[in-house]
Design an enzyme around this catalytic site. Structure first.
Site, PDB file in Angstrom:
ATOM      1  N   ASP A 105      75.215  24.417 108.438  1.00  0.00           N
ATOM      2  CA  ASP A 105      75.732  22.921 108.713  1.00  0.00           C
ATOM      3  C   ASP A 105      75.879  22.086 107.410  1.00  0.00           C
ATOM      4  O   ASP A 105      76.298  22.545 106.577  1.00  0.00           O
ATOM      5  CB  ASP A 105      75.165  22.106 109.809  1.00  0.00           C
ATOM      6  CG  ASP A 105      75.799  21.098 110.357  1.00  0.00           C
ATOM      7  OD1 ASP A 105      76.652  21.117 110.953  1.00  0.00           O
ATOM      8  OD2 ASP A 105      75.220  19.944 110.079  1.00  0.00           O
ATOM      9  N   TYR A 163      77.897  11.398 106.522  1.00  0.00           N
ATOM     10  CA  TYR A 163      79.294  11.367 107.054  1.00  0.00           C
ATOM     11  C   TYR A 163      80.029  10.508 106.400  1.00  0.00           C
ATOM     12  O   TYR A 163      81.161  10.480 105.883  1.00  0.00           O
ATOM     13  CB  TYR A 163      79.384  11.569 108.540  1.00  0.00           C
ATOM     14  CG  TYR A 163      78.889  12.757 109.232  1.00  0.00           C
ATOM     15  CD1 TYR A 163      79.779  13.789 109.295  1.00  0.00           C
ATOM     16  CD2 TYR A 163      77.666  12.809 109.705  1.00  0.00           C
ATOM     17  CE1 TYR A 163      79.305  14.777 109.917  1.00  0.00           C
ATOM     18  CE2 TYR A 163      77.110  14.036 110.221  1.00  0.00           C
ATOM     19  CZ  TYR A 163      77.903  14.985 110.511  1.00  0.00           C
ATOM     20  OH  TYR A 163      77.458  16.000 111.094  1.00  0.00           O
ATOM     21  N   HIS A 177      77.411  26.764 117.415  1.00  0.00           N
ATOM     22  CA  HIS A 177      77.499  26.331 116.108  1.00  0.00           C
ATOM     23  C   HIS A 177      75.920  26.656 115.687  1.00  0.00           C
ATOM     24  O   HIS A 177      75.655  27.012 114.438  1.00  0.00           O
ATOM     25  CB  HIS A 177      77.397  24.896 116.111  1.00  0.00           C
ATOM     26  CG  HIS A 177      77.276  24.148 114.928  1.00  0.00           C
ATOM     27  ND1 HIS A 177      78.131  24.382 113.945  1.00  0.00           N
ATOM     28  CD2 HIS A 177      76.343  23.448 114.480  1.00  0.00           C
ATOM     29  CE1 HIS A 177      77.775  23.630 112.897  1.00  0.00           C
ATOM     30  NE2 HIS A 177      76.628  23.049 113.257  1.00  0.00           N
TER      31      HIS A 177
END
Length: 371
Positions: free
Chosen positions: A185, A289, A347
């Protein structure tokens, strides 16, 4: 019955995937920076409004019905209490690149460095640590902002070039010239970038369900934009961390791991939740982010083609990252890439299929200088 181990291949269909004509047209538009900015800025309020409505509905429900009782599986534990347990390795601190980083280390031999993703911490790697400490010096890092690592204020400290520099300086601190890098990730996004900037320091690279940002943007589709809704929500100041922590993180972690049904997940949610409930940790994790769009990084030399032996392990049912968008064309940047995809896996590949990931990494290391 154990699932079969997929065979890594250089000719995985995702690498040579051809997008549809509408998607190729969209990619042409999205490649123009001003149009990409307009599209992204438009999606920020759309997804923020949607999430705020959901948060408001939850708040009203809590007022009327009261907050649900917190189950034992998400009670959480103290991070410092956890760090007294050295069954997986010794807990250490290193001050590098103006931050102090927490990591767990065990074993001797070639350095094998693990980088976690969001919303995880060093603990995600415990099944692999148990296996590889017999042959490697294993180091599982709490990246800056997570767990007991420092959580600098602002956005620019979380630019990817700072995160890459953390890794480079930590490896120097550990006294190794070359190492094997394994990442998931956000850790994987950092690892991709690290490989472009410091390829000569890598003996091998292993990526688990993580975007290569330039490939991700070049292959963008409307469907992937929709899957990436949380990235746009995270651009709004303060709101995401409030939503995620307002009930102690219970609903957030239940939602993040929805559909992940393995023996490890209940235990792991306890630790992940504790790591992100440390004051300032959720803000820092979300700021990763924000730094994609809002921060300027240091100028580091970027090598277009990387010869490092690279293994990508991909859970095919990832609800956030489309496999073709993230892998198509990567062989042009990483000519020594192999891909092994896991059907039915989402994921969180280490949480869902630790035995498969361990077997694939074991073989990859044996082929590329590991023991």
């Amino acid at each position: 019955m154990p699932k079969p181990i997929p065979t890594p291949t250089r000719t995985h269909p995702a690498l040579t995937h051809r997008f549809s004509i509408p998607n190729r047209l969209f990619q042409s538009i999205y490649s123009i920076s001003i149009f990409r900015a307009v599209i992204n800025l438009t999606l920020v309020p759309v997804f923020s409004f949607r999430t705020l409505l959901g948060g408001l509905a939850l708040g009203v429900r809590d007022v009327i019905l009261g907050k649900p009782e917190v189950g034992r599986e998400v009670q959480g534990v103290g991070m410092r209490e956890l760090c007294e347990d050295e069954s997986y390795g010794k807990h250490e601190l290193a001050t590098v690149n103006n931050v102090t980083l927490h990591y767990v280390t065990k074993g001797t031999g070639p350095l094998l460095l693990f980088l976690h993703g969001f919303p995880e911490c060093w603990y995600m790697w415990t099944p692999l640590l148990s296996h590889f400490t017999a042959t490697h010096t294993c180091v599982a890092l709490d990246m800056r902002g997570y767990g007991l690592s420092d959580k600098p204020a602002g956005i620019s400290p979380y630019h990817i070039t700072e995160l890459v520099t953390d890794v480079r300086e930590l490896v120097k601190h550990l006294g190794h010239d070359k190492f094997h890098l394994v990442a998931h990730d956000w850790g994987g996004a950092i690892a991709w970038e690290y490989a472009h900037i410091h390829p000569d320091t890598l003996s091998s690279l292993t990526i688990l369900n993580a975007p290569h940002f330039r490939t991700f943007n070049a292959n963008m589709t409307p469907h992937q934009l929709w899957m990436s809704w949380y990235m746009f929500l995270h651009q709004i100041p303060a709101i995401p961390e409030w939503l995620y922590t307002r009930d102690g993180g219970d609903r957030f972690f239940d939602g993040a791991f929805e559909g992940v049904q393995t023996e490890r997940v209940g235990e792991n949610k306890v630790v992940y939740r504790a790591a992100l409930m440390v004051p300032g940790a959720m803000r820092a994790a979300v700021t990763y982010y924000r730094a994609i769009y809002a921060a300027r990084g240091r100028d580091l030399k970027w090598r277009e083609v990387v010869e490092v032996p690279t293994l990508v392990v991909w859970g095919e049912k990832d609800p956030a990252l489309d496999m073709e968008v993230n892998l198509a064309g990567l062989q042009n940047r990483f000519p020594n890439i192999e891909v092994a995809s896991i059907p039915g896996c989402g994921h969180f590949v280490v949480d869902e299929q630790p035995e498969i990931v361990t077997a694939l990494l074991d073989e990859h290391l044996k082929k590329n200088g590991g023991k």
